[in-house]
Scaffold this active site. Structure first.
Site, mmCIF file in Angstrom:
data_model
loop_
_atom_site.group_PDB
_atom_site.id
_atom_site.type_symbol
_atom_site.label_atom_id
_atom_site.label_comp_id
_atom_site.label_asym_id
_atom_site.label_seq_id
_atom_site.Cartn_x
_atom_site.Cartn_y
_atom_site.Cartn_z
ATOM 1 N N GLY A 56 0.804 -1.216 0.000
ATOM 2 C CA GLY A 56 0.000 0.000 0.000
ATOM 3 C C GLY A 56 0.833 1.259 0.000
ATOM 4 N N HIS A 211 0.023 4.708 7.396
ATOM 5 C CA HIS A 211 -0.909 3.588 7.546
ATOM 6 C C HIS A 211 -2.341 4.055 7.790
ATOM 7 C CE1 HIS A 211 3.042 1.695 8.599
ATOM 8 N NE2 HIS A 211 2.587 0.840 7.711
ATOM 9 N N ASP A 382 -13.565 24.861 -18.269
ATOM 10 C CA ASP A 382 -12.652 26.003 -18.216
ATOM 11 C C ASP A 382 -13.007 27.138 -19.165
ATOM 12 O OD1 ASP A 382 -12.035 24.871 -20.666
ATOM 13 O OD2 ASP A 382 -9.868 24.834 -20.323
#
Length: 541
Positions: A56, A211, A382
């Site tokens: 991760g 974490h 935009d």
């Protein structure tokens, strides 16, 4: 579907499989029950640098396996330390007579599992040293500092010396010296999401680990500069307490997973600008280095920039996760050559026309958000920003008395030049073509409406759009046709009808709307046509 994953339980193995298809590594098979990533070119006659931890955090740690960095990485489950057996298997796989160094982040699971593996490997006859990274400066002194992205610099420094043939004691010494010198801190706008789990995102926080644990305190940065300030104040204070106010730094800006490339560039610029002048020697190229899944945040690491450190960080590696290392300097700025054109505003003045321009400028600036919202329904949102940018540039030129408001041909040329330079995008170029071609027709003594019609023709030649293609031409062309026979008020009404009619056009023939499916266009006015209609309305008063 919230993530581009397959089964949640397969995320780590699938990711390592993808890595192994392009990186110079070998990986254990899925049936092994552990996950090791090994440098396939590693020679056992030199010190093996080994690291790892929960997954991760990619590219940590597997992405840093390769010559010049890690000999092996051990991957656990998401945010879960690998087992003792996995770490021990990595030691056995790559460690020869030269021994190995274990780089360990200061988390309880990593310290216990890597520590016990080191003890068991020593019992088996391997030479093992450890380096524990605890670079987080956000926690109180009585709480053990966590290991953050500074770990990657330890990988690089230790890996450099190992690749150069240094013995185990030397590699361990330089690694531990780096561990003691590092200082890092993280800031995020939101917490991380995990596959297979649903959690409410947390508010912005300063001083968080990797974490998904909460930060030390909540913050509310107003912009990127403020976010960097919030991070740098405690970081620089801690680093200077250790190394003095005259220290020169290596800077690492780590993407915690969810920042765009543009955000990282801005964060780099702000970090280098806010650090004391002349005290940044070099920087790691900003990138995800030790992420926390998709956490929308960053961390900053400072390391004193000795000659040995700079040499170690600049050396070549084969690990594909290392983004590169560059010296730092002030931006080299130059003035572009726009050619020897005429002086803006050299013609006559017409106060009434200046007031019309001023009204059109203000209308577009005031309509920025509404036009952006309209464009966001079918495009990239935009249009209002682009038109407001062009309008602001024209307004600035008007207030600086750089527009020849009393000379239509000169004025059209000046407007064309401003829009080409300052508005940007396809709309800016097309409108510049309109005014530049109109100026040429005016110099040939054509009436204003006819000259504008000539400009529209050139727009169509270069842009490829026609009336009915759902572009600003759907408002512009009918307005100019009405102007040829009537007044500005007639032109404004025609522009409004043309813009409104675009809501009924479900198949665009040009522009970005041409890529949008018909049901997404139905009932929505083209934002470019809407902007043109607003301009005509302002000009008509």
């Amino acid at each position: 579907m919230d993530y581009f994953f397959n089964a949640a339980d397969d995320v780590v193995d699938d990711g390592l499989s993808g890595l192994a298809r392009i990186a110079p590594v070998r990986i254990t098979g899925r049936e092994a029950g552990i996950r090791l990533v090994v440098d396939r070119e590693f020679e056992g006659d030199r010190v093996a640098v080994i690291s790892g931890g929960g997954s991760g955090h990619e590219p940590s740690h597997a992405g840093f396996v390769g010559r010049g960095m890690l000999a092996a990485a051990v991957a656990g489950d998401l945010f879960t330390s690998p087992s003792v057996e996995a770490v021990l298997a990595a030691i056995r796989e790559v460690t020869g007579e030269a021994g190995c160094l274990l780089v360990i982040k200061n988390y309880t699971g990593d310290r216990l599992n890597f520590g016990l593996a080191a003890e068991r490997a020593t019992r088996e006859g391997y030479k093992v040293r450890t380096a524990i990274v605890a670079d987080d400066v956000s926690l109180p002194e009585d709480v053990g500092a966590r290991g953050l992205a500074g770990t990657v610099l330890v990988h690089k420094i230790a890996g450099h010396h190992a690749a150069a043939g240094a013995d185990l004691d030397t590699v361990a010494e330089v690694a531990n010296h780096a561990c003691e010198a590092l200082a890092s801190i993280g800031l995020s706008l939101s917490s991380a999401g995990l596959p297979g789990q649903s959690r409410e995102p947390r508010p912005p926080e300063l001083g968080l680990g990797i974490h998904n644990e909460p930060g030390v305190r909540e913050v509310d940065p107003s912009d990127a500069a403020d976010a960097v300030r919030l991070a740098l104040e405690p970081l620089l204070k801690a680093a200077e307490e250790r190394h003095g106010r005259d220290a020169s730094w290596v800077v690492l800006i780590n993407n915690l997973g969810g920042c765009s490339t543009q955000e990282m560039a801005v964060l780099l610029d702000q970090t280098l600008a806010q650090l004391p002048a002349g005290r940044v020697a070099a920087a790691v190229v900003p990138a995800p280095l030790m992420s926390s899944m998709n956490m929308h945040g960053f961390s900053i690491t400072l390391l004193p920039a000795s000659e040995a450190t700079l040499e170690a960080l600049a050396s070549d590696v084969e690990a594909i996760g290392w983004p590169g290392f560059r010296s730092v300097a002030e931006p080299a700025v130059f003035e572009p050559d726009f050619g020897a054109g005429r002086e803006p505003g050299s013609g006559e003045r017409d106060p009434a026309r200046a007031d019309q321009i001023r009204a059109a400028v203000q209308t577009l600036i005031d309509s920025r958000a509404a036009l952006d919202d309209l464009d966001a329904q079918t495009g990239d949102g935009d249009t209002g920003t682009a038109f407001a940018r062009g309008a602001q540039a024209i307004g600035d030129a008007l207030e600086a008395d750089r527009l020849s408001t009393g000379d239509p041909a000169l004025l059209a040329d000046e407007l064309g030049d401003i829009l080409a330079r300052d508005m940007g995008g396809s709309s800016g170029v097309l409108l510049s073509i309109l005014f530049t071609a109109t100026a040429a027709a005016l110099r040939e003594a054509q009436p204003a409406a006819a000259a504008l019609a000539a400009g529209v023709e050139r727009m169509q030649d270069y842009g490829g759009a026609s009336v009915g293609d759902r572009t600003m031409l759907d408002a512009l062309s009918p307005a100019i046709e009405a102007l040829q026979e009537g007044s500005l008020a007639d032109a404004a009404q025609a522009a409004r009808r043309g813009a409104d009619n675009t809501a009924e056009i479900e198949q665009a023939g040009a522009g970005r709307s041409a890529y949008v499916r018909s049901e997404a266009l139905s009932g929505i006015v083209d934002p470019g046509a809407e902007a043109i209609a607003l301009v005509w309305q302002a000009l008509a008063g």
